[in-house]
Design a protein around this motif. Structure first.
Motif, mmCIF file in Angstrom:
data_model
loop_
_atom_site.group_PDB
_atom_site.id
_atom_site.type_symbol
_atom_site.label_atom_id
_atom_site.label_comp_id
_atom_site.label_asym_id
_atom_site.label_seq_id
_atom_site.Cartn_x
_atom_site.Cartn_y
_atom_site.Cartn_z
ATOM 1 N N SER A 38 0.814 -1.214 0.000
ATOM 2 C CA SER A 38 0.000 0.000 0.000
ATOM 3 C C SER A 38 0.846 1.263 0.000
ATOM 4 O O SER A 38 0.384 2.327 -0.437
ATOM 5 C CB SER A 38 -0.950 0.011 1.200
ATOM 6 N N TRP A 82 -4.359 -5.370 -0.481
ATOM 7 C CA TRP A 82 -5.446 -4.419 -0.291
ATOM 8 C C TRP A 82 -6.319 -4.284 -1.534
ATOM 9 O O TRP A 82 -7.521 -4.049 -1.437
ATOM 10 C CB TRP A 82 -4.885 -3.053 0.110
ATOM 11 N N SER A 83 -5.733 -4.430 -2.706
ATOM 12 C CA SER A 83 -6.540 -4.370 -3.925
ATOM 13 C C SER A 83 -7.571 -5.484 -3.938
ATOM 14 O O SER A 83 -8.715 -5.297 -4.379
ATOM 15 C CB SER A 83 -5.650 -4.466 -5.164
ATOM 16 N N THR A 84 -7.198 -6.660 -3.411
ATOM 17 C CA THR A 84 -8.136 -7.785 -3.349
ATOM 18 C C THR A 84 -9.183 -7.543 -2.274
ATOM 19 O O THR A 84 -10.370 -7.832 -2.467
ATOM 20 C CB THR A 84 -7.377 -9.087 -3.057
ATOM 21 N N LEU A 106 -10.336 -4.663 -1.311
ATOM 22 C CA LEU A 106 -11.283 -3.682 -1.839
ATOM 23 C C LEU A 106 -12.163 -4.276 -2.942
ATOM 24 O O LEU A 106 -13.338 -3.908 -3.074
ATOM 25 C CB LEU A 106 -10.525 -2.466 -2.354
ATOM 26 N N ALA A 107 -11.605 -5.188 -3.705
ATOM 27 C CA ALA A 107 -12.415 -5.845 -4.741
ATOM 28 C C ALA A 107 -13.534 -6.667 -4.105
ATOM 29 O O ALA A 107 -14.680 -6.653 -4.575
ATOM 30 C CB ALA A 107 -11.526 -6.734 -5.608
ATOM 31 N N ALA A 134 -4.240 2.753 0.682
ATOM 32 C CA ALA A 134 -4.823 1.641 -0.075
ATOM 33 C C ALA A 134 -5.964 2.107 -0.962
ATOM 34 O O ALA A 134 -6.281 1.460 -1.965
ATOM 35 C CB ALA A 134 -5.305 0.555 0.879
ATOM 36 N N LEU A 135 -6.607 3.217 -0.606
ATOM 37 C CA LEU A 135 -7.721 3.736 -1.399
ATOM 38 C C LEU A 135 -7.240 4.467 -2.639
ATOM 39 O O LEU A 135 -7.983 4.595 -3.614
ATOM 40 C CB LEU A 135 -8.567 4.691 -0.556
ATOM 41 N N SER A 161 -7.520 2.962 -6.313
ATOM 42 C CA SER A 161 -8.345 1.752 -6.361
ATOM 43 C C SER A 161 -9.507 1.925 -7.333
ATOM 44 O O SER A 161 -10.148 2.974 -7.377
ATOM 45 C CB SER A 161 -8.891 1.434 -4.959
ATOM 46 N N ARG A 162 -9.771 0.881 -8.109
ATOM 47 C CA ARG A 162 -10.873 0.917 -9.058
ATOM 48 C C ARG A 162 -12.125 0.211 -8.520
ATOM 49 O O ARG A 162 -13.136 0.128 -9.206
ATOM 50 C CB ARG A 162 -10.447 0.254 -10.375
ATOM 51 N N ALA A 163 -12.001 -0.299 -7.308
ATOM 52 C CA ALA A 163 -13.140 -1.016 -6.730
ATOM 53 C C ALA A 163 -14.289 -0.046 -6.441
ATOM 54 O O ALA A 163 -14.073 1.130 -6.123
ATOM 55 C CB ALA A 163 -12.717 -1.727 -5.452
ATOM 56 N N CYS A 197 -16.195 1.159 -4.128
ATOM 57 C CA CYS A 197 -16.301 1.261 -2.672
ATOM 58 C C CYS A 197 -16.610 2.701 -2.278
ATOM 59 O O CYS A 197 -16.296 3.645 -3.012
ATOM 60 C CB CYS A 197 -15.011 0.811 -1.990
#
Length: 304
Positions: free
Chosen positions: A108, A233-235, A237-238, A253-254, A257-259, A261
């Protein structure tokens, strides 16, 4: 001839005289009086076993190289140059400008200032080879103990024998949910989090960080019900974006991110995590100390 008896100063004096071909000027060039300079040349000639200079007197005392002197000239220049290079290499190593360093860091941190700082460090110290690896905190500590890395950057690093730590910065933690979560879009109280499913990193990835999250939740009046674990963290958030549950993630971590959320802001609720540098206490490294000084620029109260 016992070559080990030849001192570097003898060769320096020889080169000064070979250049000026005059005892007085050569002695002045190396910064000593002529009598000890002449004694140094005589000592070298005795060690070689042959005269290195032919003394000529024609009103002004001058000298000329003999065959032995001419043969010594090239090798003497190489030895003196190599000695100067050896001193410079040692100086550079002592100042952290030369050497190798294995660095481990939690992934991160790559979303913040760390990559730019490392790039600047490499540019300023081209003689340093950095080997950089992403790893979670617990494996990072294990790699330190195995001498696979010299420096680690982790979260909530637990105290361990033979490991020194330094706080680099504190970073805000955020409660996140899927965009369509029932708690999204309205002010939620801590009581609403009781019984909610959570997605969190496993204990094996960073036991101290996981414990830190659990303690923050307990202090706020609830216990997170972990239904899914993910190391990256990408996982995390996914999974959150897919509706698996809520999570508590660091600000870094945010970033990027493309999640799908959303951050749940709860009045009066502030959670933080600390990022530490850690290294073996029994290993000195000038390169590590130089990098630690650069990483001090990460120190601040928020990562946003």
């Amino acid at each position: 001839m016992d070559a080990s008896a030849i001192e570097l100063r003898h060769l320096r004096h020889f080169l000064a005289l070979a250049e000026s071909l005059h005892f007085g000027r050569a002695a002045a060039a190396v910064g000593i009086a002529q009598p000890p300079f002449s004694q140094s040349i005589a000592r070298l000639e005795k060690l070689v076993g042959h005269p290195l200079f032919e003394r000529r007197r024609s009103g002004v005392e001058r000298v000329a190289l003999t065959d032995a002197g001419r043969a010594l000239l090239g090798p003497a220049r190489q030895v003196v140059a190599q000695a100067a290079q050896a001193i410079e290499t040692a100086r550079a190593a002592g100042q952290g400008e030369l050497g190798t360093l294995g660095l481990g860091f939690v992934a991160s941190l790559a979303a913040g200032e760390l990559p730019a700082l490392l790039a600047r460090f490499r540019l300023a110290r081209p003689g340093v080879t950095l080997t950089i690896s992403e790893m979670t905190t617990d494996p990072m500590l294990a790699a330190l103990h195995r001498h696979e890395i010299e420096l680690g950057l982790g979260r909530e690093v637990a105290a361990q024998s033979n490991v020194q730590t330094r706080l680099l910065f504190r970073e805000r933690l955020h409660l996140v949910a899927a965009g369509g979560h029932p708690l999204a879009g309205r002010v939620a109280g801590v009581a609403d989090l009781a019984g909610q499913p959570f997605v969190l990193p496993p204990v094996s990835a960073g036991g101290s960080f996981r414990q830190h999250l659990s303690e923050l939740c307990a202090a706020s009046g609830f216990i997170p019900q972990v239904v899914q674990e993910a190391t990256e963290w990408s996982t995390v958030l996914a999974f959150v974006g897919a509706g698996f549950g809520l999570s508590i993630v660091p600000q870094s971590a945010l970033s990027g991110s493309r999640a799908e959320c959303t951050v749940l802001d709860i009045p009066g609720l502030e959670w933080w995590t600390s990022v530490f540098a850690c290294w073996r206490a029994d290993h000195d490294s000038a390169v590590r100390d130089a990098l630690l000084e650069t990483l001090g620029e990460l120190g601040r109260d928020d990562f946003s």
